[in-house]
Design a protein around this motif. Structure first.
Motif, PDB file in Angstrom:
ATOM      1  N   SER A   1       1.216  -0.878   0.513  1.00  0.00           N
ATOM      2  CA  SER A   1       0.544  -0.300   0.035  1.00  0.00           C
ATOM      3  C   SER A   1       0.849   1.507   0.180  1.00  0.00           C
ATOM      4  CB  SER A   1      -1.320   0.235   1.281  1.00  0.00           C
ATOM      5  OG  SER A   1      -1.796  -0.395   0.800  1.00  0.00           O
TER       6      SER A   1
ATOM      7  N   PRO B   1      -3.354   1.106 -12.740  1.00  0.00           N
ATOM      8  CA  PRO B   1      -4.868   0.969 -12.895  1.00  0.00           C
ATOM      9  C   PRO B   1      -5.382   0.449 -11.338  1.00  0.00           C
ATOM     10  CG  PRO B   1      -3.463  -0.279 -14.147  1.00  0.00           C
ATOM     11  CD  PRO B   1      -2.946   0.292 -13.229  1.00  0.00           C
ATOM     12  N   VAL B   2      -6.479   1.337 -11.083  1.00  0.00           N
ATOM     13  CA  VAL B   2      -7.682   1.370  -9.768  1.00  0.00           C
ATOM     14  C   VAL B   2      -7.472  -0.076  -9.528  1.00  0.00           C
ATOM     15  CG1 VAL B   2      -9.118   2.808  -7.682  1.00  0.00           C
ATOM     16  CG2 VAL B   2      -7.871   3.601 -10.093  1.00  0.00           C
ATOM     17  N   TRP B   3      -8.275  -0.802 -10.161  1.00  0.00           N
ATOM     18  CA  TRP B   3      -8.833  -1.830  -9.782  1.00  0.00           C
ATOM     19  C   TRP B   3      -7.743  -3.104 -10.194  1.00  0.00           C
ATOM     20  CZ3 TRP B   3      -7.931  -4.856 -14.693  1.00  0.00           C
ATOM     21  CH2 TRP B   3      -7.439  -4.540 -15.612  1.00  0.00           C
ATOM     22  N   SER B   4      -6.988  -3.530 -10.599  1.00  0.00           N
ATOM     23  CA  SER B   4      -5.756  -4.737 -10.730  1.00  0.00           C
ATOM     24  C   SER B   4      -5.521  -5.447  -9.867  1.00  0.00           C
ATOM     25  CB  SER B   4      -5.276  -4.566 -12.112  1.00  0.00           C
ATOM     26  OG  SER B   4      -3.649  -3.120 -11.209  1.00  0.00           O
ATOM     27  N   TRP B   5      -4.584  -4.508  -9.260  1.00  0.00           N
ATOM     28  CA  TRP B   5      -4.018  -4.821  -7.873  1.00  0.00           C
ATOM     29  C   TRP B   5      -4.521  -5.518  -6.680  1.00  0.00           C
ATOM     30  CZ3 TRP B   5       0.707  -7.388  -8.988  1.00  0.00           C
ATOM     31  CH2 TRP B   5       1.614  -7.083  -9.892  1.00  0.00           C
ATOM     32  N   PRO B   6      -5.462  -4.387  -6.510  1.00  0.00           N
ATOM     33  CA  PRO B   6      -6.442  -4.549  -5.457  1.00  0.00           C
ATOM     34  C   PRO B   6      -7.182  -6.397  -5.323  1.00  0.00           C
ATOM     35  CG  PRO B   6      -6.635  -2.387  -5.293  1.00  0.00           C
ATOM     36  CD  PRO B   6      -5.285  -2.515  -6.825  1.00  0.00           C
ATOM     37  N   ILE B   7      -7.473  -6.562  -6.598  1.00  0.00           N
ATOM     38  CA  ILE B   7      -8.640  -7.345  -6.800  1.00  0.00           C
ATOM     39  C   ILE B   7      -7.338  -8.727  -7.196  1.00  0.00           C
ATOM     40  CG2 ILE B   7      -9.687  -8.662  -8.644  1.00  0.00           C
ATOM     41  CD1 ILE B   7     -10.873  -6.211  -9.530  1.00  0.00           C
TER      42      ILE B   7
END
Length: 332
Positions: free
Chosen positions: A256, A270-276
């Protein structure tokens, strides 16, 4: 003044008609020599029949009429090796007790050396196989791996290639049969009770006749390894899941911080790639940890039922009633 001890030998067996006559004959020869040398006063052979479907029962009763040295317990159904061994131990009257398999892979002649170690003052005599005839390299490799894992994670010493062929003194036996685990791992329990222990080495022979009842990669053997041997003497799986959880949590914190630094540097992320990806990975770890915890919960569930480890259907050759008190095992 030296008093020769009495000896009980306990067997758990299932469908061993082809082996029993040779087994009894060799045992009687060994004990005849020991009594002739003054090292043994008397003996008894306790066979625990784990609901065999052949004529092993009738054969043992016939052999028992020859010399009166055979005792027979017949289980009401198939309960497994360890509960049957404990059933025989609870009814053994000897100063020392040997328990072993009935397939003649463990030679009865080794009992002479085990008894010599007992005379030297040892309460527990382990046997370790120097070699194992008639077993594939794959089985030997898997067996050694299993022993190595247990030895590494166990809270008590587990010797590699030390099977269920041991001698116990009377006092060691009395402490062992007080342990009321529903999934007893005998090799671990015998080490756990302590006292003066020693080891002798021998060559394990090929099976005398018939086929093995325990395939090394069978569900029964694998289940016993995880639910009895591993869990009974190690909390490492719980520690492993905890350490994994802590490591992943700390890593996610550092990750983080890295994301924040990259954002401050103006790098596109990308906002979605790593958190997913992180969420999926942590979810997998969580399920894995829950699975490990489930093994312990299942063990607690079994213990809470308080079912007896065995039920004796009938008996033969005992001078006393072998039926235990319902509230717990009784000794003669």
């Amino acid at each position: 003044m030296f008093r020769p001890p009495t000896l009980s030998v306990v067997f758990s067996f299932y469908n061993e008609t082809d082996v029993i006559p040779e087994l009894v004959d060799r045992l009687r020869k060994v004990f005849g020599l020991l009594m002739g040398e003054g090292r043994l006063s008397s003996y008894e052979l306790i066979f625990v029949n784990d609901a065999s479907t052949d004529n092993s029962r009738e054969l043992l009763e016939q052999l028992g009429r020859e010399k009166g040295d055979i005792r027979l317990l017949n289980m009401s159904r198939n309960f497994g090796v360890s509960p049957c061994v404990l059933a025989g131990m609870e009814r053994a009257t000897g100063d020392a007790v040997v328990y072993m398999d009935a397939d003649l892979q463990d030679p009865p002649e080794t009992i002479s050396a085990m008894l010599a170690a007992y005379h030297e003052g040892h309460d527990v005599v382990h046997t370790v196989r120097r070699s194992r005839t008639g077993e594939t390299k794959i089985k030997l490799l898997i067996t050694r791996l299993g022993y190595s894992i247990l030895r590494y994670v166990s809270t008590v010493p587990i010797q590699i290639n030390a099977g269920d062929f041991k001698l116990l003194s009377r006092r060691a036996l009395l402490h062992l049969i007080q342990l009321k685990e529903k999934r007893p791992f005998m090799r671990g329990l015998v080490s756990w009770i302590g006292f003066k222990q020693t080891t002798i080495y021998y060559h394990r022979e090929a099976r005398f006749a018939g086929r093995t009842k325990f395939l090394i990669i069978s569900p029964k053997v694998i289940t016993n390894f995880f639910s009895s041997a591993l869990i009974a003497f190690s909390d490492l799986p719980l520690q492993f899941s905890s350490w994994c959880g802590a490591l992943i949590s700390v890593s996610s914190v550092f990750y983080s911080f890295w994301l924040i630094v990259e954002l401050l540097r103006g790098q596109p992320i990308p906002v979605w790639s790593w958190p997913i990806a992180i969420f999926a990975f942590l979810s997998g770890v969580q399920l894995f940890s829950i699975g490990l915890l489930g093994l312990y919960i299942a063990s607690i569930h079994v213990e809470s039922k308080r079912r007896p480890n065995y039920i004796v259907e009938s008996s033969y050759g005992f001078d006393y009633s072998p039926e235990p008190d319902p509230s717990g095992p009784s000794m003669p």
